[in-house]
Design a protein around this motif. Sequence first.
Motif, mmCIF file in Angstrom:
data_model
loop_
_atom_site.group_PDB
_atom_site.id
_atom_site.type_symbol
_atom_site.label_atom_id
_atom_site.label_comp_id
_atom_site.label_asym_id
_atom_site.label_seq_id
_atom_site.Cartn_x
_atom_site.Cartn_y
_atom_site.Cartn_z
ATOM 1 N N GLU A 96 8.844 -8.798 -8.740
ATOM 2 C CA GLU A 96 9.121 -8.050 -7.509
ATOM 3 C C GLU A 96 8.128 -6.909 -7.329
ATOM 4 O O GLU A 96 7.650 -6.654 -6.215
ATOM 5 C CB GLU A 96 10.554 -7.505 -7.531
ATOM 6 C CG GLU A 96 11.648 -8.566 -7.424
ATOM 7 C CD GLU A 96 11.803 -9.364 -8.716
ATOM 8 O OE1 GLU A 96 11.367 -8.874 -9.791
ATOM 9 O OE2 GLU A 96 12.340 -10.487 -8.644
ATOM 10 N N GLN A 97 7.828 -6.202 -8.415
ATOM 11 C CA GLN A 97 6.865 -5.107 -8.333
ATOM 12 C C GLN A 97 5.470 -5.632 -8.013
ATOM 13 O O GLN A 97 4.737 -5.036 -7.218
ATOM 14 C CB GLN A 97 6.852 -4.330 -9.651
ATOM 15 C CG GLN A 97 8.101 -3.514 -9.903
ATOM 16 C CD GLN A 97 8.123 -2.917 -11.298
ATOM 17 O OE1 GLN A 97 7.599 -3.500 -12.251
ATOM 18 N NE2 GLN A 97 8.738 -1.746 -11.429
ATOM 19 N N LEU A 98 5.118 -6.751 -8.634
ATOM 20 C CA LEU A 98 3.796 -7.326 -8.394
ATOM 21 C C LEU A 98 3.636 -7.720 -6.925
ATOM 22 O O LEU A 98 2.543 -7.615 -6.359
ATOM 23 C CB LEU A 98 3.585 -8.542 -9.303
ATOM 24 C CG LEU A 98 2.148 -9.054 -9.428
ATOM 25 C CD1 LEU A 98 1.240 -7.963 -9.976
ATOM 26 C CD2 LEU A 98 2.103 -10.279 -10.340
ATOM 27 N N ARG A 99 4.726 -8.140 -6.324
ATOM 28 C CA ARG A 99 4.678 -8.517 -4.912
ATOM 29 C C ARG A 99 4.282 -7.321 -4.040
ATOM 30 O O ARG A 99 3.579 -7.479 -3.038
ATOM 31 C CB ARG A 99 6.039 -9.078 -4.483
ATOM 32 C CG ARG A 99 6.038 -9.718 -3.095
ATOM 33 C CD ARG A 99 7.342 -10.429 -2.793
ATOM 34 N NE ARG A 99 7.499 -11.639 -3.612
ATOM 35 C CZ ARG A 99 8.352 -11.766 -4.627
ATOM 36 N NH1 ARG A 99 9.150 -10.735 -4.948
ATOM 37 N NH2 ARG A 99 8.439 -12.878 -5.314
ATOM 38 N N THR A 100 4.731 -6.131 -4.437
ATOM 39 C CA THR A 100 4.371 -4.947 -3.649
ATOM 40 C C THR A 100 2.883 -4.610 -3.787
ATOM 41 O O THR A 100 2.302 -3.983 -2.900
ATOM 42 C CB THR A 100 5.206 -3.719 -4.082
ATOM 43 O OG1 THR A 100 4.853 -3.339 -5.419
ATOM 44 C CG2 THR A 100 6.693 -4.028 -4.015
ATOM 45 N N TYR A 101 2.271 -5.017 -4.912
ATOM 46 C CA TYR A 101 0.852 -4.738 -5.125
ATOM 47 C C TYR A 101 -0.035 -5.536 -4.169
ATOM 48 O O TYR A 101 -1.179 -5.145 -3.913
ATOM 49 C CB TYR A 101 0.457 -5.038 -6.574
ATOM 50 C CG TYR A 101 0.827 -3.953 -7.556
ATOM 51 C CD1 TYR A 101 -0.126 -3.037 -8.007
ATOM 52 C CD2 TYR A 101 2.122 -3.842 -8.049
ATOM 53 C CE1 TYR A 101 0.208 -2.039 -8.905
ATOM 54 C CE2 TYR A 101 2.469 -2.852 -8.956
ATOM 55 C CZ TYR A 101 1.510 -1.950 -9.373
ATOM 56 O OH TYR A 101 1.850 -0.962 -10.268
ATOM 57 N N VAL A 102 0.462 -6.672 -3.691
ATOM 58 C CA VAL A 102 -0.366 -7.517 -2.828
ATOM 59 C C VAL A 102 -0.019 -7.357 -1.348
ATOM 60 O O VAL A 102 -0.668 -7.965 -0.501
ATOM 61 C CB VAL A 102 -0.245 -9.007 -3.235
ATOM 62 C CG1 VAL A 102 -0.663 -9.192 -4.678
ATOM 63 C CG2 VAL A 102 1.166 -9.529 -3.008
ATOM 64 N N GLN A 103 1.009 -6.575 -1.047
ATOM 65 C CA GLN A 103 1.373 -6.361 0.349
ATOM 66 C C GLN A 103 0.219 -5.709 1.106
ATOM 67 O O GLN A 103 -0.395 -4.761 0.634
ATOM 68 C CB GLN A 103 2.622 -5.487 0.453
ATOM 69 C CG GLN A 103 3.903 -6.192 0.058
ATOM 70 C CD GLN A 103 5.115 -5.287 0.146
ATOM 71 O OE1 GLN A 103 4.999 -4.093 0.423
ATOM 72 N NE2 GLN A 103 6.294 -5.846 -0.086
ATOM 73 N N GLY A 104 -0.083 -6.251 2.275
ATOM 74 C CA GLY A 104 -1.180 -5.707 3.072
ATOM 75 C C GLY A 104 -2.536 -6.255 2.694
ATOM 76 O O GLY A 104 -3.557 -5.819 3.237
ATOM 77 N N THR A 105 -2.578 -7.201 1.742
ATOM 78 C CA THR A 105 -3.830 -7.847 1.352
ATOM 79 C C THR A 105 -3.718 -9.346 1.619
ATOM 80 O O THR A 105 -2.646 -9.855 1.949
ATOM 81 C CB THR A 105 -4.138 -7.635 -0.142
ATOM 82 O OG1 THR A 105 -3.270 -8.456 -0.940
ATOM 83 C CG2 THR A 105 -3.950 -6.178 -0.535
ATOM 84 N N GLU A 106 -4.815 -10.047 1.430
ATOM 85 C CA GLU A 106 -4.815 -11.495 1.567
ATOM 86 C C GLU A 106 -4.678 -12.201 0.228
ATOM 87 O O GLU A 106 -4.888 -13.408 0.124
ATOM 88 C CB GLU A 106 -6.104 -11.948 2.273
ATOM 89 C CG GLU A 106 -6.232 -11.406 3.693
ATOM 90 C CD GLU A 106 -7.514 -11.859 4.370
ATOM 91 O OE1 GLU A 106 -8.307 -12.552 3.691
ATOM 92 O OE2 GLU A 106 -7.712 -11.524 5.553
#
Length: 254
Positions: free
Chosen positions: A158-168
């Motif tokens: 879940e935390q890792l998902r936030t790291y990629v938010q706003g990127t491709e």
Amino acid sequence: MATVEKTENVRAVGRALEILLAFTEDDPELSAGELLKRVDLSRPTLYRLIYTLEEHGFLVSVGEPQRFRLGPSVARLAHVWKSTLDLSTLAEPVLRRLWETTRETVALFVPQGQMRLCVAELASPQPLNFKRGVGYTERLALGATGRAILAHLKTTPEQLRTYVQGTEVNLKQLETELSGTRRRGYSTSRNELIPGAVAVAVPFFDQEGRVAGSVGVFGPEVRLDAARQKALAAMLLDESARLSEMLGYGTRPA
């Protein structure tokens, strides 16, 4: 006589330091007999130095039979060292050796939340080079120096998902890349943040065993083919181990 006395005093200091360095994370407490096996001293000399170190708070005795452990003066010195530590200054010899050997741009990054910050950089002296400069920030999920750090952060899916938010960035591909980075020990990128640029990066660790940042080498893909990347990775791993050691990694007192 004064010269002889001065030599003996210097030798005593060296022996006292050998006693302190005999303690490790695995052996936080040692008896006099165990210390004798680790330092080349006579028993009377050992006890004389132990009592001097105790008087100044560098050792304390515990238990019965008597055992010794590092004292509060060691903790005070560690606190002063840590509070005055300038990472970029400490890492300068590491970056300089890499820069002189590779003749490519070398940079040092530290994590800041979901970002990384460049705190030191030595630009390549070659006409064709890539650099961003001290103060440059970027997402940890992007680029080799970011993923070298992210691979060693204890993030949940879940935390890792936030790291990629706003990127491709594709989450599954990122997880695969982070796993490969942990396995290899280093991360690479090609044409990711700058067209035509290749980066190779490795993490370094602090006294607590936490990832403290990454060191990366950057250059044009015409100079950094697959074989060159592996050679750079080997250099980086060697130098990052030195930097981690300077930060106390693997030597933390219990």
